[in-house]
Design a protein around this motif. Structure first.
Motif, PDB file in Angstrom:
ATOM      1  N   VAL A  68     -18.405 -13.526  14.506  1.00  0.00           N
ATOM      2  CA  VAL A  68     -17.766 -13.053  15.741  1.00  0.00           C
ATOM      3  C   VAL A  68     -16.614 -12.101  15.420  1.00  0.00           C
ATOM      4  N   GLN A  69     -15.758 -12.496  14.477  1.00  0.00           N
ATOM      5  CA  GLN A  69     -14.559 -11.721  14.179  1.00  0.00           C
ATOM      6  C   GLN A  69     -14.851 -10.439  13.400  1.00  0.00           C
ATOM      7  N   THR A  70     -15.827 -10.468  12.488  1.00  0.00           N
ATOM      8  CA  THR A  70     -16.071  -9.320  11.606  1.00  0.00           C
ATOM      9  C   THR A  70     -17.288  -8.500  11.989  1.00  0.00           C
ATOM     10  N   LYS A  71     -18.114  -9.035  12.867  1.00  0.00           N
ATOM     11  CA  LYS A  71     -19.387  -8.391  13.232  1.00  0.00           C
ATOM     12  C   LYS A  71     -20.315  -8.285  12.015  1.00  0.00           C
ATOM     13  N   ARG A  72     -20.122  -9.191  11.047  1.00  0.00           N
ATOM     14  CA  ARG A  72     -20.966  -9.277   9.854  1.00  0.00           C
ATOM     15  C   ARG A  72     -21.421 -10.722   9.701  1.00  0.00           C
ATOM     16  N   ILE A 111     -17.047 -22.126  10.842  1.00  0.00           N
ATOM     17  CA  ILE A 111     -16.367 -21.028  10.156  1.00  0.00           C
ATOM     18  C   ILE A 111     -17.318 -19.840  10.015  1.00  0.00           C
ATOM     19  N   ALA A 112     -18.570 -20.097   9.628  1.00  0.00           N
ATOM     20  CA  ALA A 112     -19.558 -19.022   9.490  1.00  0.00           C
ATOM     21  C   ALA A 112     -19.797 -18.329  10.831  1.00  0.00           C
ATOM     22  N   PHE A 165     -13.110 -11.760   1.187  1.00  0.00           N
ATOM     23  CA  PHE A 165     -13.900 -12.784   1.867  1.00  0.00           C
ATOM     24  C   PHE A 165     -13.141 -14.106   1.909  1.00  0.00           C
ATOM     25  N   GLU A 166     -12.563 -14.492   0.781  1.00  0.00           N
ATOM     26  CA  GLU A 166     -11.786 -15.734   0.747  1.00  0.00           C
ATOM     27  C   GLU A 166     -10.602 -15.671   1.705  1.00  0.00           C
TER      28      GLU A 166
END
Length: 108
Positions: A35-39, A29-30, A9-10
């Motif tokens: 968008v990038q991780t779909k999480r 950032i959140a 995560f970091e």
């Protein structure tokens, strides 16, 4: 002794700080994490990660100027340090070394 290893995560948060550059504040950032991780990542989790990264010397932060869109409030903008870039490079090199050793994906 300050822990200098990156958790997954970091690592992603640190990469996003670098990608977002001057737009690297916690809420953005959140959003980009999702968008990038779909999480989803809670804003609290992002703040905690940014605090840990700051304590490790991987990022610095400064307050932006007040903006009308935020009702006159300022944002805390994060930036990679040279040490943070080195940590990302080390993490990338480590992962690539492991991938290169995996027979199914080895390039040599």
């Amino acid at each position: 002794m300050i822990e200098t290893q990156l958790g997954e995560f970091e690592e992603v948060i640190l990469l996003l700080v670098g990608i977002l550059d001057k737009d690297a504040y916690a809420f953005r950032i959140a959003e980009e994490f999702e968008v990038q991780t779909k999480r989803a990542a809670s804003i609290g989790a992002v703040h905690s990660a940014l605090t840990r990264l700051n304590n490790k010397g991987f990022v610095t932060s400064k307050m932006s100027s007040a903006t009308a869109e935020r009702g006159g409030r300022r944002k805390r903008i994060y930036a990679l340090t040279a040490y943070g870039r080195k940590a990302l490079q080390s993490a990338r090199d480590f992962r690539m070394n492991l991938w290169d050793q995996y027979p199914g994906f080895a390039t040599s």
